[in-house]
Write a protein that holds these residues in place. Sequence first.
Motif, short mmCIF file in Angstrom:
data_model
loop_
_atom_site.label_atom_id
_atom_site.label_comp_id
_atom_site.label_asym_id
_atom_site.label_seq_id
_atom_site.Cartn_x
_atom_site.Cartn_y
_atom_site.Cartn_z
N LEU A 144 0.84 -1.21 0.00
CA LEU A 144 0.00 0.00 0.00
C LEU A 144 0.87 1.25 0.00
N TYR A 145 1.84 1.30 0.89
CA TYR A 145 2.72 2.46 0.97
C TYR A 145 3.51 2.65 -0.33
N TYR A 146 3.93 1.54 -0.92
CA TYR A 146 4.66 1.61 -2.18
C TYR A 146 3.77 2.20 -3.27
N ALA A 147 2.52 1.76 -3.33
CA ALA A 147 1.58 2.30 -4.32
C ALA A 147 1.37 3.79 -4.11
N LYS A 185 0.36 3.94 -13.62
CA LYS A 185 0.18 2.58 -14.13
C LYS A 185 0.69 1.55 -13.14
N VAL A 186 1.89 1.75 -12.64
CA VAL A 186 2.47 0.79 -11.70
C VAL A 186 1.72 0.84 -10.37
N ALA A 187 1.35 2.05 -9.93
CA ALA A 187 0.59 2.19 -8.69
C ALA A 187 -0.73 1.43 -8.79
N ARG A 188 -1.38 1.54 -9.94
CA ARG A 188 -2.64 0.83 -10.15
C ARG A 188 -2.43 -0.68 -10.08
N GLU A 189 -1.37 -1.16 -10.68
CA GLU A 189 -1.09 -2.60 -10.67
C GLU A 189 -0.84 -3.11 -9.25
#
Length: 230
Positions: free
Chosen positions: A175-178, A188-192
């Motif tokens: 979660l924190y990474y997103a 895009k990466v956050a969504r994934e």
Amino acid sequence: MDWQLFDEQWRLRHENDTLQALMEIFRDAAPDTASDEFHWRWRRARLAHFLAMQADEAKKISEVVRLYSEGTAQAKRAVEINKFSVEGHFWQGVCALEAARRKGPLALGAAYGTASKAVEQAMKIDEAYHFAGPVRVWARIQHFKPLLLGGHLDRALESYIRARQIAPHNSTTNLYYAEALWADRQPKVAREICEQLIAAPDDPDWIWEQARDRRLAAKLLEEINRARDT
């Protein structure tokens, strides 16, 4: 006190009856020796941290500050007893940060120094503790600390990647990474990451936290998708 049995029960902290039983242990028992006191103190800090998270979900802000402050004091005492173990340093750092965050920007700015040192020491001792907790919290500090105080989003992302290498399925780290990816304009990466977090199998060591993280990831995913559609 059988601390191994206590920690086995700790895995069931999401069950209210078990949580109440764990709380009763600290109400009814006191440590007999310095060694026992160390184990007692840091686990009481961990319990205070968990109760504070629950109070935060219930919007009981004064209770949140009280519990995080209690966790800080208990962990600080654990460090005084045994400075070579990761637990005291970790819970002191994370509880101090969370308590200060609820008190406002000035309190948080003042807390960064000592809390960061505690988290850094925890990383040096055992970066894998609490599912890469020291690395995860260090990354969180780098994410939200003002640039003038040494914060840096790129360093935060690097630390989240390291935390995911250690504990790839931890929902809080993901979660924190997103959130950091979204702040870094990588939708895009956050969504994934959010989608993977929501769809991941249940983690028996992280039931309550995972449920919370899934809710927060769903909200972040909605925000990311709204921005894409505008």
